[in-house]
Design a protein around this motif. Sequence first.
Motif, PDB file in Angstrom:
ATOM      1  N   GLY A 199       0.786  -1.221   0.000  1.00  0.00           N
ATOM      2  CA  GLY A 199       0.000   0.000   0.000  1.00  0.00           C
ATOM      3  C   GLY A 199       0.819   1.273   0.000  1.00  0.00           C
ATOM      4  N   GLU A 200       2.106   1.169  -0.336  1.00  0.00           N
ATOM      5  CA  GLU A 200       2.979   2.347  -0.297  1.00  0.00           C
ATOM      6  C   GLU A 200       2.979   3.135  -1.604  1.00  0.00           C
ATOM      7  OE1 GLU A 200       6.860   1.691   1.355  1.00  0.00           O
ATOM      8  OE2 GLU A 200       6.161   0.029   2.611  1.00  0.00           O
ATOM      9  N   ILE A 201       2.509   2.534  -2.682  1.00  0.00           N
ATOM     10  CA  ILE A 201       2.391   3.250  -3.952  1.00  0.00           C
ATOM     11  C   ILE A 201       1.050   2.908  -4.594  1.00  0.00           C
ATOM     12  CG2 ILE A 201       4.873   3.370  -4.418  1.00  0.00           C
ATOM     13  CD1 ILE A 201       4.564   1.030  -6.316  1.00  0.00           C
ATOM     14  N   GLU A 202       0.559   3.819  -5.399  1.00  0.00           N
ATOM     15  CA  GLU A 202      -0.692   3.597  -6.120  1.00  0.00           C
ATOM     16  C   GLU A 202      -0.364   3.276  -7.579  1.00  0.00           C
ATOM     17  OE1 GLU A 202      -3.750   6.554  -5.570  1.00  0.00           O
ATOM     18  OE2 GLU A 202      -2.768   7.262  -3.730  1.00  0.00           O
ATOM     19  N   LEU A 203      -0.781   2.099  -8.032  1.00  0.00           N
ATOM     20  CA  LEU A 203      -0.440   1.664  -9.377  1.00  0.00           C
ATOM     21  C   LEU A 203      -0.947   2.631 -10.444  1.00  0.00           C
ATOM     22  CD1 LEU A 203      -0.974  -2.208  -9.241  1.00  0.00           C
ATOM     23  CD2 LEU A 203       1.160  -0.933  -9.170  1.00  0.00           C
ATOM     24  N   ASP A 204      -2.097   3.235 -10.224  1.00  0.00           N
ATOM     25  CA  ASP A 204      -2.662   4.145 -11.223  1.00  0.00           C
ATOM     26  C   ASP A 204      -1.799   5.377 -11.442  1.00  0.00           C
ATOM     27  OD1 ASP A 204      -4.769   2.447 -11.568  1.00  0.00           O
ATOM     28  OD2 ASP A 204      -6.155   3.543 -10.263  1.00  0.00           O
ATOM     29  N   LYS A 205      -0.927   5.659 -10.484  1.00  0.00           N
ATOM     30  CA  LYS A 205      -0.079   6.841 -10.596  1.00  0.00           C
ATOM     31  C   LYS A 205       1.311   6.529 -11.155  1.00  0.00           C
ATOM     32  CE  LYS A 205      -2.393   9.457  -6.933  1.00  0.00           C
ATOM     33  NZ  LYS A 205      -2.243  10.177  -5.643  1.00  0.00           N
ATOM     34  N   ILE A 206       1.564   5.247 -11.453  1.00  0.00           N
ATOM     35  CA  ILE A 206       2.859   4.864 -11.998  1.00  0.00           C
ATOM     36  C   ILE A 206       2.896   5.123 -13.497  1.00  0.00           C
ATOM     37  CG2 ILE A 206       4.374   2.913 -12.536  1.00  0.00           C
ATOM     38  CD1 ILE A 206       4.668   3.713  -9.717  1.00  0.00           C
ATOM     39  N   GLU A 207       3.813   5.983 -13.923  1.00  0.00           N
ATOM     40  CA  GLU A 207       4.068   6.244 -15.331  1.00  0.00           C
ATOM     41  C   GLU A 207       5.542   5.970 -15.601  1.00  0.00           C
ATOM     42  OE1 GLU A 207       1.845   6.730 -17.490  1.00  0.00           O
ATOM     43  OE2 GLU A 207       0.093   7.193 -16.248  1.00  0.00           O
ATOM     44  N   ARG A 208       6.005   6.385 -16.775  1.00  0.00           N
ATOM     45  CA  ARG A 208       7.382   6.079 -17.170  1.00  0.00           C
ATOM     46  C   ARG A 208       8.407   6.565 -16.156  1.00  0.00           C
ATOM     47  NH1 ARG A 208       9.382   9.460 -22.054  1.00  0.00           N
ATOM     48  NH2 ARG A 208       9.375  10.983 -20.352  1.00  0.00           N
ATOM     49  N   ASP A 209       8.331   7.820 -15.766  1.00  0.00           N
ATOM     50  CA  ASP A 209       9.335   8.378 -14.862  1.00  0.00           C
ATOM     51  C   ASP A 209       9.303   7.702 -13.503  1.00  0.00           C
ATOM     52  OD1 ASP A 209      10.137  10.085 -16.842  1.00  0.00           O
ATOM     53  OD2 ASP A 209       9.006  11.806 -16.095  1.00  0.00           O
ATOM     54  N   GLU A 210       8.102   7.392 -13.024  1.00  0.00           N
ATOM     55  CA  GLU A 210       7.984   6.735 -11.721  1.00  0.00           C
ATOM     56  C   GLU A 210       8.575   5.327 -11.776  1.00  0.00           C
ATOM     57  OE1 GLU A 210       5.363  10.119 -11.784  1.00  0.00           O
ATOM     58  OE2 GLU A 210       5.535   8.404 -13.164  1.00  0.00           O
ATOM     59  N   PHE A 211       8.287   4.610 -12.868  1.00  0.00           N
ATOM     60  CA  PHE A 211       8.829   3.253 -13.003  1.00  0.00           C
ATOM     61  C   PHE A 211      10.348   3.291 -13.085  1.00  0.00           C
ATOM     62  CE2 PHE A 211      10.061  -0.602 -15.271  1.00  0.00           C
ATOM     63  CZ  PHE A 211       9.354  -1.570 -14.566  1.00  0.00           C
ATOM     64  N   GLY A 212      10.877   4.308 -13.755  1.00  0.00           N
ATOM     65  CA  GLY A 212      12.325   4.423 -13.898  1.00  0.00           C
ATOM     66  C   GLY A 212      13.058   4.541 -12.580  1.00  0.00           C
ATOM     67  N   GLN A 213      12.363   4.989 -11.547  1.00  0.00           N
ATOM     68  CA  GLN A 213      12.990   5.128 -10.234  1.00  0.00           C
ATOM     69  C   GLN A 213      13.288   3.777  -9.589  1.00  0.00           C
ATOM     70  OE1 GLN A 213      14.106   8.101  -8.872  1.00  0.00           O
ATOM     71  NE2 GLN A 213      13.627   8.664 -10.987  1.00  0.00           N
ATOM     72  N   PHE A 214      12.755   2.698 -10.160  1.00  0.00           N
ATOM     73  CA  PHE A 214      13.006   1.368  -9.612  1.00  0.00           C
ATOM     74  C   PHE A 214      14.127   0.639 -10.361  1.00  0.00           C
ATOM     75  CE2 PHE A 214       8.678   2.370  -8.372  1.00  0.00           C
ATOM     76  CZ  PHE A 214       8.639   1.961  -7.055  1.00  0.00           C
TER      77      PHE A 214
END
Length: 244
Positions: A154-169
Amino acid sequence: MQDLKIPEHLAIIMDGNGRWAKIQGKPRIAGHSKGAEVVRDIVKYTSRLGVGYLTLYTFSMENWLRPKDEVGFLMELLEEYLKGEISELNNNNIRLTVSGRTQLLPEKTQAVVNEAVENLSKNTGMVLNLALSYGGRSEIVDAAKQMAKLALQGEIELDKIERDEFGQFMYHPEMPDIDLLIRTSGEIRISNFMLWRCAYSELFFTDVLWPDFGTANIDEAFEEYNRRVRRFGMTDEQVAEDNE
């Protein structure tokens, strides 16, 4: 190299050690040893030119399938390189990072790598990033696992994950995308290398085998890089305006 634009992130697929050794009538390990000498020269040269990040495809996930004696030699060669070059890297203000599933490396090799990373961690010059036990697909899978774990917690919301957010992983998210990718030995493919960061990389392929690769070949690649127009999906007119 005067007045040439220097890529911020340069990556090299160092290919052709085995073929070089075969042509020379020597065992494959001789090609790897000669290749390590080339690494020393290229690291120093690119650092002097002002490259910000240099990523070298040092050992791929697929390389684990090679004969055990060859893999063992490559691990020992890596250890020797890091131990032998640590002072020179430090003198040149070079920081070291590694990307990949390094937990698969032998414990002794892990220890040498970790010590080198720590000893060079305070340097502020070029970052030398070694892709060790690395695969582009594996990196994306590892990033997806991290993201899924946090989502389940529950620490991140999947609907808010876009390219830049995914890149942080991804491994070392602070590293920029690759501007220029060089591959030696005449092979024209990227072989599962930095798939995420190569999305808009300029690609430069040369027939030169890695043990024969030198600073003049870097100059040639950079000159070609400067002839390219990087559009990133824009029109020529938009690119011209952006560069004004």
